[in-house]
Design an enzyme around this catalytic site. Structure first.
Site, short mmCIF file in Angstrom:
data_model
loop_
_atom_site.label_atom_id
_atom_site.label_comp_id
_atom_site.label_asym_id
_atom_site.label_seq_id
_atom_site.Cartn_x
_atom_site.Cartn_y
_atom_site.Cartn_z
N HIS A 94 0.83 -1.20 0.00
CA HIS A 94 0.00 0.00 0.00
C HIS A 94 0.86 1.24 0.00
O HIS A 94 0.61 2.20 -0.73
CB HIS A 94 -0.92 0.00 1.22
CG HIS A 94 -1.83 1.21 1.26
ND1 HIS A 94 -1.42 2.45 1.74
CD2 HIS A 94 -3.11 1.37 0.85
CE1 HIS A 94 -2.41 3.31 1.63
NE2 HIS A 94 -3.44 2.69 1.09
N HIS A 141 -8.60 -1.11 -3.62
CA HIS A 141 -7.27 -1.29 -4.19
C HIS A 141 -7.18 -2.59 -4.99
O HIS A 141 -6.60 -2.63 -6.08
CB HIS A 141 -6.21 -1.29 -3.09
CG HIS A 141 -6.05 0.03 -2.39
ND1 HIS A 141 -5.98 1.23 -3.07
CD2 HIS A 141 -5.92 0.32 -1.07
CE1 HIS A 141 -5.83 2.22 -2.20
NE2 HIS A 141 -5.80 1.70 -0.99
#
Length: 264
Positions: free
Chosen positions: A29, A92
């Site tokens: 991330h 995501h």
């Protein structure tokens, strides 16, 4: 004549040489906490130790370099499997990573997120033990519980996956495990602790359901009433799980198909 035979044998050996496997690209991330990048790099080394010869790279969604588009650009038209260092389905996994992959010239397969999976549960358990957790006796079991602290997401599938992990961990520990979140979902760790205490379970530990240290993990640890485990981090089992997701993606016939949230 001898030189001719040597060249022919050399060519034969070159002809039977196995092609390099598709690269494994860990997709982090990203975090402003420098411990996160250090943790992921250690995880990369563990993966390389487990599978020598496998090219292992790193790309981030945001905040840290290298960014995923740059990592894929460096691979050119090569083959790669993206393994998200994410613990559940969410924006995501469903949008950001596929969009970057689609814009790349590399031949890309996308693995599913790391969780839920029994290997994650074992890592959570071992992190709790490292922090001081011990198996409660029959009396303590009635007053004990664990809060599974996760990042949180507005995507309902993310909550489904986190609850699945909580159930698996509860079976492993023999006490209730309640999911709680740092953002975008409820309850918070503080609210979960308060609710468990009201139910007569004051012996509460917090399991850190984060792949690396960072702001959310620190925030959840600060809300723990006592024992709080470290994030999953570069535990050796995490390296095994990343390779498992890589192998699953390689076994998937269609490169655009995601291997989502498998539990085996």
């Amino acid at each position: 004549m001898t030189a001719h035979l040597m060249n022919r044998n050399s060519s034969s050996r070159r002809g039977t040489r196995r092609p390099a496997p598709p690269a494994l690209v860990l997709v982090g991330h990203g975090s402003r906490d420098p411990r996160a990048l250090s943790t992921v790099r250690t995880l990369m080394e563990r993966i390389r130790e487990l599978r020598p010869g496998l090219p292992v790279h790193l790309g981030h969604i945001e905040l840290n370099e290298p960014l995923l588009p740059d990592t894929l650009a460096a691979l050119g038209t090569g083959d790669a499997v993206l393994v998200p260092l994410l613990l559940s389905r969410g924006h995501h996994v469903k949008r950001d990573i596929p969009e970057v992959a689609a814009a790349s010239s590399a031949h890309v397969r996308i693995a599913g997120p790391l969780g839920p999976h029994p290997l994650l549960v074992e890592t959570l358990y071992e992190r709790l033990v490292e922090a001081g957790w011990r198996t409660p006796d029959a009396v303590e079991r009635r007053t004990s519980a664990v809060v599974l602290a996760a990042a949180g997401s507005r995507d309902p599938d993310a909550a489904v996956d986190t609850r699945h992990t909580a159930r698996l961990l509860a079976n492993r520990l023999g006490v209730p495990v309640v999911p709680a979140y740092a953002s975008a979902a409820t309850p918070t760790v503080t609210d979960a602790v308060r609710a468990l205490t009201a139910r007569g379970r004051p012996r509460i530990a917090v399991a850190s359901y984060f792949t690396a240290p960072g702001r959310f993990a620190t925030q959840c640890t600060a809300a723990a009433p006592g024992l709080a485990a470290a994030p999953l981090g570069s535990h050796p089992t995490m390296a095994r799980l990343a390779l498992h997701r890589y192998d699953q993606a390689m076994a998937t016939p269609t490169s655009s198909q995601h291997t989502l949230a498998a539990t085996a």
